[in-house]
Motif scaffolding. Structure first.
Motif, PDB file in Angstrom:
ATOM      1  N   ASN A 186       0.882  -1.109   0.047  1.00 33.92           N
ATOM      2  CA  ASN A 186       0.133  -0.082  -0.030  1.00 33.92           C
ATOM      3  C   ASN A 186       1.056   1.371  -0.152  1.00 33.92           C
ATOM      4  O   ASN A 186       0.656   2.272  -0.594  1.00 33.92           O
ATOM      5  N   ALA A 187       2.169   1.220   0.777  1.00 33.04           N
ATOM      6  CA  ALA A 187       2.866   2.259   0.662  1.00 33.04           C
ATOM      7  C   ALA A 187       3.352   2.617  -0.818  1.00 33.04           C
ATOM      8  O   ALA A 187       3.730   3.774  -0.945  1.00 33.04           O
ATOM      9  N   LYS A 188       3.870   1.423  -1.306  1.00 31.27           N
ATOM     10  CA  LYS A 188       4.218   1.717  -2.629  1.00 31.27           C
ATOM     11  C   LYS A 188       3.362   2.404  -3.605  1.00 31.27           C
ATOM     12  O   LYS A 188       3.816   3.509  -4.149  1.00 31.27           O
ATOM     13  N   ARG A 189       2.255   1.876  -3.393  1.00 32.85           N
ATOM     14  CA  ARG A 189       1.126   2.498  -4.310  1.00 32.85           C
ATOM     15  C   ARG A 189       0.875   3.987  -4.057  1.00 32.85           C
ATOM     16  O   ARG A 189       0.939   4.907  -4.837  1.00 32.85           O
ATOM     17  N   ALA A 190       1.005   4.398  -2.496  1.00 37.05           N
ATOM     18  CA  ALA A 190       0.563   5.835  -2.542  1.00 37.05           C
ATOM     19  C   ALA A 190       2.122   6.488  -2.861  1.00 37.05           C
ATOM     20  O   ALA A 190       1.881   7.717  -3.334  1.00 37.05           O
ATOM     21  N   LEU A 191       3.332   6.287  -2.602  1.00 38.58           N
ATOM     22  CA  LEU A 191       4.578   6.813  -3.177  1.00 38.58           C
ATOM     23  C   LEU A 191       4.496   6.962  -4.578  1.00 38.58           C
ATOM     24  O   LEU A 191       4.751   7.975  -5.089  1.00 38.58           O
ATOM     25  N   LYS A 192       3.940   5.893  -5.448  1.00 39.99           N
ATOM     26  CA  LYS A 192       3.941   5.917  -6.884  1.00 39.99           C
ATOM     27  C   LYS A 192       3.046   6.956  -7.221  1.00 39.99           C
ATOM     28  O   LYS A 192       3.217   7.797  -8.050  1.00 39.99           O
ATOM     29  N   LYS A 193       1.941   7.131  -6.434  1.00 36.44           N
ATOM     30  CA  LYS A 193       0.828   8.171  -6.744  1.00 36.44           C
ATOM     31  C   LYS A 193       1.329   9.486  -6.466  1.00 36.44           C
ATOM     32  O   LYS A 193       1.426  10.663  -7.157  1.00 36.44           O
ATOM     33  N   ALA A 194       2.286   9.754  -5.375  1.00 35.09           N
ATOM     34  CA  ALA A 194       2.685  11.030  -5.027  1.00 35.09           C
ATOM     35  C   ALA A 194       3.804  11.457  -6.078  1.00 35.09           C
ATOM     36  O   ALA A 194       3.893  12.625  -6.439  1.00 35.09           O
ATOM     37  N   PHE A 195       4.602  10.467  -6.829  1.00 36.85           N
ATOM     38  CA  PHE A 195       5.560  10.897  -7.751  1.00 36.85           C
ATOM     39  C   PHE A 195       4.939  11.242  -9.119  1.00 36.85           C
ATOM     40  O   PHE A 195       4.958  12.112  -9.770  1.00 36.85           O
ATOM     41  N   GLN A 196       3.544  10.387  -9.472  1.00 38.42           N
ATOM     42  CA  GLN A 196       2.842  10.809 -10.449  1.00 38.42           C
ATOM     43  C   GLN A 196       2.025  11.879 -10.744  1.00 38.42           C
ATOM     44  O   GLN A 196       2.102  12.827 -11.548  1.00 38.42           O
ATOM     45  N   ASN A 197       1.842  12.285  -9.599  1.00 40.34           N
ATOM     46  CA  ASN A 197       0.971  13.617  -9.116  1.00 40.34           C
ATOM     47  C   ASN A 197       1.769  14.613 -10.010  1.00 40.34           C
ATOM     48  O   ASN A 197       1.418  15.776 -10.538  1.00 40.34           O
ATOM     49  N   GLN A 198       3.235  14.577  -9.438  1.00 40.81           N
ATOM     50  CA  GLN A 198       4.077  15.750  -9.780  1.00 40.81           C
ATOM     51  C   GLN A 198       4.428  15.644 -11.258  1.00 40.81           C
ATOM     52  O   GLN A 198       4.390  16.619 -11.959  1.00 40.81           O
ATOM     53  N   ILE A 199       4.571  14.359 -11.660  1.00 43.50           N
ATOM     54  CA  ILE A 199       4.783  14.218 -13.195  1.00 43.50           C
ATOM     55  C   ILE A 199       3.683  14.781 -14.056  1.00 43.50           C
ATOM     56  O   ILE A 199       3.757  15.498 -15.006  1.00 43.50           O
ATOM     57  N   ASP A 200       2.119  14.697 -13.397  1.00 44.94           N
ATOM     58  CA  ASP A 200       1.043  15.326 -14.157  1.00 44.94           C
ATOM     59  C   ASP A 200       0.899  16.770 -13.773  1.00 44.94           C
ATOM     60  O   ASP A 200      -0.088  17.295 -14.131  1.00 44.94           O
ATOM     61  N   GLY A 201       2.005  17.372 -13.131  1.00 43.47           N
ATOM     62  CA  GLY A 201       1.727  18.869 -12.634  1.00 43.47           C
ATOM     63  C   GLY A 201       0.644  19.320 -11.639  1.00 43.47           C
ATOM     64  O   GLY A 201      -0.075  20.425 -11.464  1.00 43.47           O
ATOM     65  N   LYS A 202       0.132  18.160 -10.760  1.00 47.78           N
ATOM     66  CA  LYS A 202      -0.938  18.253 -10.030  1.00 47.78           C
ATOM     67  C   LYS A 202      -0.656  19.063  -8.745  1.00 47.78           C
ATOM     68  O   LYS A 202      -1.478  19.597  -7.946  1.00 47.78           O
ATOM     69  N   GLY A 203       0.614  19.088  -8.317  1.00 50.11           N
ATOM     70  CA  GLY A 203       1.006  19.858  -6.969  1.00 50.11           C
ATOM     71  C   GLY A 203       1.633  18.743  -6.101  1.00 50.11           C
ATOM     72  O   GLY A 203       2.081  17.812  -6.091  1.00 50.11           O
ATOM     73  N   PHE A 204       1.447  19.630  -4.709  1.00 54.93           N
ATOM     74  CA  PHE A 204       2.210  19.173  -3.695  1.00 54.93           C
ATOM     75  C   PHE A 204       1.502  17.781  -3.329  1.00 54.93           C
ATOM     76  O   PHE A 204       0.374  17.575  -2.801  1.00 54.93           O
ATOM     77  N   SER A 205       2.588  16.791  -2.966  1.00 53.18           N
ATOM     78  CA  SER A 205       2.080  15.538  -2.758  1.00 53.18           C
ATOM     79  C   SER A 205       2.956  14.908  -1.376  1.00 53.18           C
ATOM     80  O   SER A 205       4.195  15.246  -1.605  1.00 53.18           O
ATOM     81  N   LEU A 206       2.223  14.609  -0.242  1.00 58.17           N
ATOM     82  CA  LEU A 206       2.953  14.041   0.862  1.00 58.17           C
ATOM     83  C   LEU A 206       2.618  12.614   1.261  1.00 58.17           C
ATOM     84  O   LEU A 206       1.579  12.454   1.408  1.00 58.17           O
ATOM     85  N   VAL A 207       3.493  11.819   1.509  1.00 57.78           N
ATOM     86  CA  VAL A 207       3.408  10.316   2.044  1.00 57.78           C
ATOM     87  C   VAL A 207       4.102  10.308   3.329  1.00 57.78           C
ATOM     88  O   VAL A 207       5.433  10.617   3.156  1.00 57.78           O
ATOM     89  N   GLU A 208       3.323  10.236   4.394  1.00 57.80           N
ATOM     90  CA  GLU A 208       3.703  10.171   5.738  1.00 57.80           C
ATOM     91  C   GLU A 208       3.884   8.513   6.029  1.00 57.80           C
ATOM     92  O   GLU A 208       2.680   7.877   5.907  1.00 57.80           O
ATOM     93  N   VAL A 209       5.072   7.915   6.479  1.00 58.00           N
ATOM     94  CA  VAL A 209       5.355   6.582   6.606  1.00 58.00           C
ATOM     95  C   VAL A 209       5.638   6.339   8.134  1.00 58.00           C
ATOM     96  O   VAL A 209       6.854   6.570   8.479  1.00 58.00           O
ATOM     97  N   LEU A 210       4.679   5.722   8.553  1.00 59.02           N
ATOM     98  CA  LEU A 210       5.023   5.330   9.896  1.00 59.02           C
ATOM     99  C   LEU A 210       5.828   4.047  10.102  1.00 59.02           C
ATOM    100  O   LEU A 210       5.870   3.124   9.284  1.00 59.02           O
ATOM    101  N   SER A 211       7.032   4.311  10.618  1.00 57.96           N
ATOM    102  CA  SER A 211       8.188   3.558  10.499  1.00 57.96           C
ATOM    103  C   SER A 211       8.890   3.042  12.091  1.00 57.96           C
ATOM    104  O   SER A 211       8.522   3.680  12.902  1.00 57.96           O
TER     105      SER A 211
END
Lengths: 251, 355
Positions: A186-211
């Motif tokens: 699930n974390a991978k999916r979120a990170l990929k979306k966060a990168f894809q958003n940038q590629i698509d010019g959609k703006g600020f994406s943050l993924v908080e990963v409980l570690s």
């Protein structure tokens, strides 16, 4: 013989220095897999912060800049404004992002900077030997809260995703964990979306990963994962805190 | 039609930066330099540049680090308390060998201080300001024309030597209006193979970094920096001499203090006193050689400054403490008057000649 699993291309051959059981190893791999799968290693510029992950510039193959403590989102703002065609990410711990860097975090989100922020929340300051973080839980013992975090004198933890979700600026905020296989995926999916958003010019994406931080929590890696599930997830619920895209699709 | 435009000092810096190819400005309002930001806010969008009012001076200097590491010309401006905030970032710029232009339009200090002019950030500017061993190229304009010219020069030197150029101005220069010629001629561009542009998977990755846990390596990095600084000291000293040919008294002053001093010198000369001025234009590298030369003939020096005595230390060092050095100073936002400087000249004139 078929290769069924290998180190991502976007990671260098340098051996990680992280502790046994440290989840930085997992997240580094996920970020690198995102770069491989999205084909962006060649145009990515990463901003390393100050914390255990300070040497991230030795582990990722993309161009890297090492920023002062807390300032990675400001440095990333500069890099992205200079080279809008590059994919720019920051990789920050809880002291970096939620203590000294709070202003930079809030304002880069408010400005909806088109960057990807990866927030490693392990409720402690790892690099300097286990001091209290803004995300340290009430009652949690650390080097600077040796009797347990006392909310009467030092107040309550900061919930970053919740806090940032109040802003109109940011595009996407999600809290995930890497405490078991299902959550890693699930974390991978979120990170990929966060990168894809940038590629698509959609703006600020943050993924908080409980570690986890087994060394400074004083636990085995396995117990640390249990502690995370039993204590951190109830306090910091997993899920999407903002997704402007989804909201607009639903209109 | 004249080539000159009447401009405020702060605005001249901004326009000159744009002429020099700077397309990125990050800043925060603070008196007496807010006009730089206001001007950039209007001009940058007109030319497809980037103006961003950052959340703090700290954020602004870190945005500068970002743009600089990506290989582009970039600047920030502030005034004294804001420059203190930027100290860590300026140290990082030096540690990472990044070019940048930082403008300090000084005001009275310390602390929140005042909004009137001062020169009390001299130590901060010329001795590095932030932590660690490093230097900034420090340029001290004394006119609106120099506010423009030294901005252009500052960008060039920063790129040439991969370090920070600091324009050390004061509130008077920032606010005054004078005619300025903005035809700066050709702008030299520098190759930046070290810049972060994306590897394209065709080259090794570039790393912009100032951290090394290996003392041998960190020492090497420091030594290499200072080899570059030695080149700057050898090649880039700038100063002006005014009536120094037969001077028995040498005034040393920069910025607004130098203009006041020239008035006093003219008055003193009319009374037959042989006084001249050495006006450092680069405060680092300091024109030590020029002062040492002057000390062969001069019987005394006067440091005229808007501080409690900072420039004076470099005057004494330059001449190996071989002559008496008087201090003529005002602080808190006050500016020495020509009369006060003239009185110092009279004091200096009383000192016996060569023994």
């Amino acid at each position: 013989m078929a290769i069924v699993f290998q180190k991502p291309q976007a990671l260098t051959d340098n051996l990680f220095h992280y502790c046994p059981g440290c989840t930085h190893g997992i997240v580094h791999r996920l970020v690198a897999e995102c770069m491989d799968e999205l084909g962006i290693e060649g145009k990515t510029i990463g901003v390393a912060s100050v914390g255990c992950s300070v040497f991230a510039y030795n582990y990722f193959k993309c161009d890297m800049v090492q920023a002062a403590h807390g300032r990675a989102p400001a440095v990333a703002t500069g890099v992205k404004r200079a080279n809008p065609d590059n994919v720019v990410f920051t990789y920050q711990g809880d002291g970096d992002l939620a203590a000294i860097g709070t202003a930079e975090t809030v304002h880069s989100a408010a400005r909806n900077e088109n960057i990807t922020v990866i927030f490693i929340n392990n409720a402690i300051y790892g690099m300097t030997g286990g001091q209290m973080a803004p995300t340290t839980l009430p009652g949690q013992v650390t080097q600077t809260s040796p009797y347990g975090r006392d909310v009467k004198t030092v107040g309550y933890p900061v919930k970053v995703c919740e806090m940032l979700s109040q802003l109109d600026g940011p595009c996407y905020l999600e809290r995930v964990s890497v405490c078991d296989v299902k959550n890693v995926k699930n974390a991978k999916r979120a990170l990929k979306k966060a990168f894809q958003n940038q590629i698509d010019g959609k703006g600020f994406s943050l993924v908080e990963v409980l570690s986890t931080c087994p060394t400074n929590w004083g636990m085995t890696p396995e117990n640390a994962i249990s502690w995370l599930k039993d204590n951190m997830i109830p306090y910091y619920p997993l899920g999407v805190y903002k997704d402007r895209e989804a909201k607009e699709e639903n209109k | 039609m004249s080539d000159k435009v009447l401009m405020k000092g702060n605005e001249a810096i901004a326009e000159a930066a744009i002429m020099a190819g700077c397309r990125f400005y990050f800043g925060y309002p603070i008196t007496p330099q807010t006009e730089v930001a206001a001007y950039m806010a209007k001009r940058m969008p007109q030319i497809g540049g980037t103006f961003l009012q950052a959340e703090s001076e700290i954020a602004a200097i870190n945005m500068v680090i970002g743009v600089s590491s990506a290989g582009k010309r970039v600047m920030t401006s502030s005034s004294s308390p804001g420059i203190s905030l930027k100290s860590e970032g300026i140290s990082y710029l030096a540690g990472c060998n990044l070019p940048a232009l930082v403008v300090n339009v000084e005001r009275g200090g310390p602390g929140l201080g005042g909004i009137q002019p001062s020169q009390s950030d001299y130590f901060q500017a010329t001795k590095g300001g932030g932590h660690g061993d490093y230097r900034n190229i420090v340029l001290a304009p004394a006119s609106v024309q120099e506010m423009a010219d030294l901005t252009v020069k500052g960008f060039d030197l920063a790129d040439k030597y991969r370090m920070t150029s600091m324009i050390l101005a004061d509130g008077t220069l920032g606010q005054m209006m004078e005619p300025v010629n903005l035809n700066i001629g050709e702008v030299k561009s520098y190759d930046k193979p070290w810049a972060l542009t994306g590897t394209g998977c065709k080259r090794e990755h570039n790393i912009v970094n100032s951290l090394s846990l290996l003392p041998e390596e960190l020492e090497e990095w420091n030594l290499e920096k200072f080899e570059r600084y030695a080149q700057v000291e050898k090649n880039e000293v700038m100063y002006e001499e005014y009536m120094m040919d037969d001077a028995e008294i040498c005034i040393v002053a920069f910025g607004i203090a130098s203009r006041v001093s020239k008035n006093a010198i003219d008055e003193a000369r009319s009374k037959g006193i042989k006084v001249g001025l050495i006006r450092p234009i680069t405060l680092w590298p300091f024109p030590a050689e020029a002062l040492l030369r002057a000390s062969k003939k001069a019987k005394a020096f006067i440091s005229v400054e808007l501080s409690m005595g900072q420039l004076i230390e470099d005057v004494r060092l330059s001449i190996n403490c071989s002559r008496p050095v008087l201090l003529c100073n005002r602080v808190g936002g006050m500016i020495p008057s020509p009369e006060e400087v003239f009185a110092s000249v009279l004091e200096a004139d009383k000192i016996g000649g060569e023994k």
